[in-house]
Design an enzyme around this catalytic site. Structure first.
Site, short mmCIF file in Angstrom:
data_model
loop_
_atom_site.label_atom_id
_atom_site.label_comp_id
_atom_site.label_asym_id
_atom_site.label_seq_id
_atom_site.Cartn_x
_atom_site.Cartn_y
_atom_site.Cartn_z
N GLU A 35 0.83 -1.23 0.00
CA GLU A 35 0.00 0.00 0.00
C GLU A 35 0.85 1.27 0.00
OE1 GLU A 35 -2.95 -0.31 3.14
OE2 GLU A 35 -4.02 -1.91 2.05
N GLU B 253 -5.38 -8.58 -0.37
CA GLU B 253 -6.11 -8.29 0.88
C GLU B 253 -7.58 -8.10 0.52
OE1 GLU B 253 -4.68 -5.35 3.67
OE2 GLU B 253 -2.59 -5.76 3.10
O1 AHR Z 1 -5.02 -6.12 6.99
C1 AHR Z 1 -4.94 -5.00 7.79
C2 AHR Z 1 -4.23 -3.84 7.09
O2 AHR Z 1 -5.04 -3.37 6.06
C3 AHR Z 1 -2.92 -4.13 6.43
O3 AHR Z 1 -1.84 -4.06 7.30
C4 AHR Z 1 -2.82 -3.06 5.41
O4 AHR Z 1 -2.09 -3.45 4.28
C5 AHR Z 1 -4.26 -2.72 5.08
O5 AHR Z 1 -4.50 -1.37 5.12
#
Ligand code: AHR
Length: 497
Positions: A170, A289
């Protein structure tokens, strides 16, 4: 209501890359410490990992686990997690204390124990090319160099052979340690990728896409990053979390349509750059994610900083969350021609399908079940579904089909597996599945998750949300009919004759 899905044995989307049933373990909250790792727990193995947690992770069937972050990785020095001296550090991403008791050796050991491959992320926030190439040499080079000899000295004679690597996390996010512009990140990711592939050209690399769809730089971020990295990387990442903040279940269950739109948008950007570069190469997507994440937001604001393994992001999932997770899994399967990696974020305690109690029980949240069924049975070739379903409209989406469904042909076992969600709050759906090109022999199993209050949760002592067997089907040559209960997740497995 009635709905119909038609598939044909010859009309396929893609074979399923089992890495779409990936998960995620971050040094965050109680995911590692007090989750998978708890040396004082009665079931702890010789290295301090809980056997009871391992057993449920194996049952869930996840085969690919992203590590060590997440936001954590952008401030992480992997050298703190090897050897005998493990310094305690301020962990800035989650404002915690990191003891470094678990590092690469311990995690690789644990991943082997649960039959999963490691998907390793490198720090492109506070570190860069040098740290990433050293880590790769440490993990994958057989021996005879400074870093590979150090790995051997630390107990691992054989290389870890980690095949998939994420180039940071990110990096567009203002919250990220070492946030970068698309130009800055694109250049850094390209150079890091180039050097990593010099160390080991058998690896595959994931470049960071936008942190989420609403980022103001979405699309231009992807295009700029790919301008720099297209020839060096194999995947572009997508991240997306959903919530029912407005308590509007009709819109909530339709959010898989948002996921589909997001995926299609990112494919379009990848293909735009492919055309612009006159490239022969197709870029694939790593949805590394995805999940439901909103229940714990308020609670997390109350946490004091600088605790060891504080209870962060501990969403307690309910029945409606499991239905959305089912719809999201179906969406990933329908996009399996381009989505080759997907990680449910995360695995234990932190926005997780599995919860643990320190010194005590481990249990399955509601969202465990659709994932477990897809990961264990959704193997093979995804068939292109033509679905004729009644629709509804809601605040956030127009024309939402009541039935979300997909079929997978497992050629090895000669089985067809159908996953289906009925989004209707109150009506059963008489669902016909016409499987052209098959000669069906029998239904091996029809299981349904249904009949609960939408806010019903599972706890360590009471876990009512779990699949039950149904006999509500009929089968005839290449056609199956099944009753999909209102608000239900369903899996139908049938044998081809
Ligand atoms: O999964 C939780 C968080 O969400 C992770 O650390 C990050 O990559 C995202 O913003």
């Amino acid at each position: 209501m009635k709905a119909k899905m038609t598939v044909n044995k010859s009309f396929t989307i893609s074979s399923v890359d089992l890495r779409i049933y990936g998960s995620f373990v971050e040094h965050l909250g109680r995911c590692i410490y007090g989750g998978i790792y708890e040396p004082s727990h009665p079931t702890a193995d010789a290295k301090g990992f809980r056997e009871d947690v391992k057993a449920i992770v194996k049952e869930m069937g996840t085969s690919f686990i992203r590590y060590p972050g997440g936001n954590f990785v952008s401030g992480y020095d992997w050298e703190n997690g090897i050897g005998d001296s493990r310094p305690k550090r301020l962990e800035l991403a989650w404002k915690s204390i990191e003891t470094n008791e678990v590092g690469i050796h311990e995690f690789v050991y644990w991943a082997n124990e649960v039959n999963a491959q490691v998907n390793m992320a490198v720090n492109l926030g506070t570190k860069g090319v040098e740290s990433a190439r050293n880590l790769l040499e440490y993990c994958n080079h057989p021996g005879g160099t400074y870093w590979s000899d150090l790995r051997q000295k630390n107990g691992a004679m054989l290389p870890f052979n980690i095949k998939t690597w994420c180039l940071g996390n990110e990096m567009d996010g203002p919250w990220q340690i070492g946030q970068k512009t698309a130009e800055e990140y694109g250049r850094l990711a390209a150079e890091t990728a180039k050097v990593m592939k010099l160390v080991d050209d058998s690896i595959e690399l994931v470049a960071c896409g936008s942190s989420y769809y609403e980022m103001p730089t979405f699309a231009s971020w992807e295009a700029t990053v790919l301008e720099h990295t297209y020839e060096y990387v194999d995947y572009l990442s997508l991240h997306r979390y959903y919530g029912n903040q407005k308590n509007d279940i009709k819109s909530y269950l339709a959010k898989s349509m948002d996921m589909d739109r997001f995926i299609k948008g990112v494919i379009a950007i990848c293909d735009y750059i492919k055309a612009k570069k006159r490239s022969e190469k197709t870029l694939y997507l790593s949805f590394d994610e995805w999940n439901v994440w909103y229940h714990s937001h308020e609670q997390d604001k109350k946490q004091e900083p600088w605790q060891q393994a504080p209870p962060l992001l501990e969403d307690i999932y309910n029945f409606e969350d499991s239905l959305l997770v089912g719809c999201l899994l179906i969406t990933l399967l329908k996009n399996s021609d381009r989505v080759k990696i997907a990680c449910l974020a995360q695995l234990v305690n932190v926005i997780a399908p599995i919860m643990t109690e320190s010194g005590g029980e481990v249990w399955r949240q509601t969202t465990f079940y659709p994932f477990m069924q897809c990961a264990n049975y959704g193997h093979g070739v995804v068939l292109n579904p033509v679905i004729d379903s009644p629709e509804y409209s809601c605040e956030e989406f127009a024309a939402v089909p009541y039935v979300e469904s997909v079929a997978v042909h497992n050629e090895e076992k000669d089985e067809v597996i159908i996953f289906a969600v009925n989004r209707s709050l109150d009506e059963e759906i008489d669902f016909t599945m016409e499987l052209q090109g098959f000669h069906l022999d029998s239904v091996i199993a029809f299981s349904e998750l249904c009949g609960h209050d939408v806010k019903q949760t599972n706890t360590k002592t009471n876990a009512p949300v779990k699949p039950i067997e149904s006999r509500n089907f009929s089968i005839d040559e290449n056609q199956i009919s099944a009753i999909l209960k209102p608000l239900s997740w369903n899996m139908i497995r049938c044998k081809n004759a």
